[in-house]
Scaffold this motif. Structure first.
Motif, PDB file in Angstrom:
ATOM      1  N   LEU A  88    -121.083  45.155 -56.608  1.00  0.00           N
ATOM      2  CA  LEU A  88    -122.145  44.326 -57.177  1.00  0.00           C
ATOM      3  C   LEU A  88    -121.718  43.911 -58.568  1.00  0.00           C
ATOM      4  CD1 LEU A  88    -124.966  43.062 -57.156  1.00  0.00           C
ATOM      5  CD2 LEU A  88    -125.869  45.263 -57.955  1.00  0.00           C
ATOM      6  N   GLY A  89    -121.455  42.616 -58.735  1.00  0.00           N
ATOM      7  CA  GLY A  89    -121.044  42.093 -60.029  1.00  0.00           C
ATOM      8  C   GLY A  89    -122.227  41.659 -60.864  1.00  0.00           C
ATOM      9  N   HIS A  90    -121.935  40.860 -61.896  1.00  0.00           N
ATOM     10  CA  HIS A  90    -123.009  40.371 -62.762  1.00  0.00           C
ATOM     11  C   HIS A  90    -123.973  39.482 -61.977  1.00  0.00           C
ATOM     12  CE1 HIS A  90    -120.680  40.986 -66.801  1.00  0.00           C
ATOM     13  NE2 HIS A  90    -121.118  42.104 -66.273  1.00  0.00           N
ATOM     14  N   GLY A  91    -123.432  38.676 -61.084  1.00  0.00           N
ATOM     15  CA  GLY A  91    -124.284  37.836 -60.257  1.00  0.00           C
ATOM     16  C   GLY A  91    -124.825  38.618 -59.075  1.00  0.00           C
ATOM     17  N   ASN A  92    -125.952  38.158 -58.555  1.00  0.00           N
ATOM     18  CA  ASN A  92    -126.587  38.871 -57.445  1.00  0.00           C
ATOM     19  C   ASN A  92    -126.073  38.436 -56.077  1.00  0.00           C
ATOM     20  OD1 ASN A  92    -128.268  40.420 -59.128  1.00  0.00           O
ATOM     21  ND2 ASN A  92    -129.726  38.715 -59.303  1.00  0.00           N
ATOM     22  N   GLY A  93    -125.306  37.341 -56.042  1.00  0.00           N
ATOM     23  CA  GLY A  93    -124.745  36.897 -54.771  1.00  0.00           C
ATOM     24  C   GLY A  93    -125.782  36.413 -53.777  1.00  0.00           C
ATOM     25  N   LEU A  94    -126.855  35.813 -54.271  1.00  0.00           N
ATOM     26  CA  LEU A  94    -127.940  35.359 -53.399  1.00  0.00           C
ATOM     27  C   LEU A  94    -127.867  33.859 -53.174  1.00  0.00           C
ATOM     28  CD1 LEU A  94    -130.852  37.351 -55.084  1.00  0.00           C
ATOM     29  CD2 LEU A  94    -129.445  38.062 -53.127  1.00  0.00           C
ATOM     30  N   CYS A  95    -128.319  33.435 -52.011  1.00  0.00           N
ATOM     31  CA  CYS A  95    -128.490  32.008 -51.733  1.00  0.00           C
ATOM     32  C   CYS A  95    -129.928  31.643 -52.037  1.00  0.00           C
ATOM     33  CB  CYS A  95    -128.148  31.704 -50.280  1.00  0.00           C
ATOM     34  SG  CYS A  95    -128.469  29.979 -49.820  1.00  0.00           S
ATOM     35  N   GLY A  96    -130.133  30.746 -52.990  1.00  0.00           N
ATOM     36  CA  GLY A  96    -131.480  30.408 -53.439  1.00  0.00           C
ATOM     37  C   GLY A  96    -132.364  29.822 -52.369  1.00  0.00           C
ATOM     38  N   GLU A  97    -131.773  29.178 -51.366  1.00  0.00           N
ATOM     39  CA  GLU A  97    -132.567  28.542 -50.321  1.00  0.00           C
ATOM     40  C   GLU A  97    -133.010  29.521 -49.243  1.00  0.00           C
ATOM     41  OE1 GLU A  97    -130.210  25.364 -48.866  1.00  0.00           O
ATOM     42  OE2 GLU A  97    -130.345  24.175 -50.709  1.00  0.00           O
ATOM     43  N   LEU A  98    -132.358  30.669 -49.160  1.00  0.00           N
ATOM     44  CA  LEU A  98    -132.713  31.666 -48.142  1.00  0.00           C
ATOM     45  C   LEU A  98    -133.765  32.623 -48.682  1.00  0.00           C
ATOM     46  CD1 LEU A  98    -129.212  32.613 -46.658  1.00  0.00           C
ATOM     47  CD2 LEU A  98    -130.839  30.892 -45.842  1.00  0.00           C
ATOM     48  N   SER A  99    -134.585  33.132 -47.787  1.00  0.00           N
ATOM     49  CA  SER A  99    -135.603  34.105 -48.181  1.00  0.00           C
ATOM     50  C   SER A  99    -134.943  35.452 -48.487  1.00  0.00           C
ATOM     51  CB  SER A  99    -136.627  34.283 -47.063  1.00  0.00           C
ATOM     52  OG  SER A  99    -136.033  34.925 -45.938  1.00  0.00           O
ATOM     53  N   ALA A 100    -135.736  36.367 -49.035  1.00  0.00           N
ATOM     54  CA  ALA A 100    -135.228  37.714 -49.305  1.00  0.00           C
ATOM     55  C   ALA A 100    -134.733  38.361 -48.013  1.00  0.00           C
ATOM     56  CB  ALA A 100    -136.316  38.566 -49.955  1.00  0.00           C
ATOM     57  N   LEU A 101    -135.510  38.239 -46.941  1.00  0.00           N
ATOM     58  CA  LEU A 101    -135.116  38.792 -45.653  1.00  0.00           C
ATOM     59  C   LEU A 101    -133.820  38.156 -45.161  1.00  0.00           C
ATOM     60  CD1 LEU A 101    -135.685  40.430 -43.039  1.00  0.00           C
ATOM     61  CD2 LEU A 101    -137.060  38.488 -42.261  1.00  0.00           C
ATOM     62  N   GLU A 102    -133.713  36.852 -45.247  1.00  0.00           N
ATOM     63  CA  GLU A 102    -132.524  36.153 -44.763  1.00  0.00           C
ATOM     64  C   GLU A 102    -131.296  36.498 -45.597  1.00  0.00           C
ATOM     65  OE1 GLU A 102    -134.723  32.156 -42.975  1.00  0.00           O
ATOM     66  OE2 GLU A 102    -134.203  32.270 -45.109  1.00  0.00           O
ATOM     67  N   ASN A 103    -131.477  36.642 -46.902  1.00  0.00           N
ATOM     68  CA  ASN A 103    -130.358  37.011 -47.763  1.00  0.00           C
ATOM     69  C   ASN A 103    -129.797  38.367 -47.383  1.00  0.00           C
ATOM     70  OD1 ASN A 103    -129.341  35.400 -50.256  1.00  0.00           O
ATOM     71  ND2 ASN A 103    -131.544  34.913 -50.162  1.00  0.00           N
ATOM     72  N   LEU A 104    -130.687  39.343 -47.156  1.00  0.00           N
ATOM     73  CA  LEU A 104    -130.202  40.663 -46.770  1.00  0.00           C
ATOM     74  C   LEU A 104    -129.577  40.638 -45.385  1.00  0.00           C
ATOM     75  CD1 LEU A 104    -131.330  41.925 -49.321  1.00  0.00           C
ATOM     76  CD2 LEU A 104    -132.314  43.730 -47.905  1.00  0.00           C
ATOM     77  N   ARG A 105    -130.179  39.912 -44.481  1.00  0.00           N
ATOM     78  CA  ARG A 105    -129.622  39.806 -43.131  1.00  0.00           C
ATOM     79  C   ARG A 105    -128.196  39.265 -43.194  1.00  0.00           C
ATOM     80  NH1 ARG A 105    -132.843  35.704 -40.099  1.00  0.00           N
ATOM     81  NH2 ARG A 105    -134.504  37.272 -39.971  1.00  0.00           N
TER      82      ARG A 105
END
Length: 227
Positions: A88-105
């Protein structure tokens, strides 16, 4: 000397020298990290904490030295190292368009540790993100985004965690939750390297400390021995 029948360290830095700090880099770092141990990397901004974690993750080639996992030099079999490591770096590595559930999936699928939606939802609730299950990541606060990234690390179940400022943007309750997650990970036989200006809160018997200010300024090798 380590007994012949003792398990090998989960991670070793062997005369590791960063590419930052000019053509000669900085002083070499040596340490062994065993199951159940945490290495707390501290130091001022720009002291080389992030470069060290990136080298340990196999994302940055060192100027000299090597990083060894349980199978030897990680450069010889990077896929095995990646398979057992959560970074886990400084960035969270998330896609802003995806939901929390979709990001984890998606994150768990890429990490090779897929989970069902029920398990993901339960983890999100545990990290106080149950109300954000279907919220796009772009609408999450800084603290919520960091908790979502940490939830992916915890749910992935990798034995080695490399966390660069994981406490950034976290409130007091979330800091306590991070400490509890680290304690549980170490107690289960995992290991972690954590770069942070804060003390990690893990039991002292499980914690080693590497001060990158000494590493950058003292001009000698900094060795961190096994507990």
């Amino acid at each position: 000397m380590r007994p012949a029948d003792a398990p090998p360290p989960m991670l070793c830095a062997c005369a590791l020298v960063s590419r930052r700090g000019g053509p000669d880099g900085l002083a070499p770092v040596d340490f062994d990290l065993h199951a159940g141990q945490l290495l707390h990397v501290q130091g001022a901004n720009g002291s080389g904490k992030t470069s060290l974690l990136r080298m340990l993750a196999g994302l940055l080639r060192p100027l000299r030295g090597a990083v060894h996992g349980q199978g030897g030099d990680i450069r010889r079999d990077p896929s095995s190292h990646f398979a057992r490591t959560a970074y886990l770096g400084h960035g969270n590595g998330l896609c802003g368009e995806l939901s929390a559930l979709e990001n984890l999936r998606y994150a768990l699928h890429v990490a090779g540790t897929p989970q069902g939606d029920d398990a993901i939802a339960a983890c999100l609730r545990a990290w106080r993100l149950g109300a954000c299950l279907h919220t796009p990541a772009a609408r999450l606060s800084q603290g919520q985004g960091r908790r979502l990234a940490l939830a992916a690390v915890v749910l992935g179940g990798k034995p080695l965690w490399l966390l660069d400022e994981p406490d950034a943007g976290l409130d007091a309750a979330s800091l306590d939750q991070l400490r509890q997650a680290l304690d549980a990970h170490l107690a289960a036989g995992g290991a972690a390297v954590l770069a942070s200006h804060r003390m990690p809160g893990a039991p002292a018997a499980r914690t080693q400390t590497l001060n990158m200010d000494d590493y950058a300024d003292a001009g000698y090798a900094v060795s961190v021995g096994a507990a």
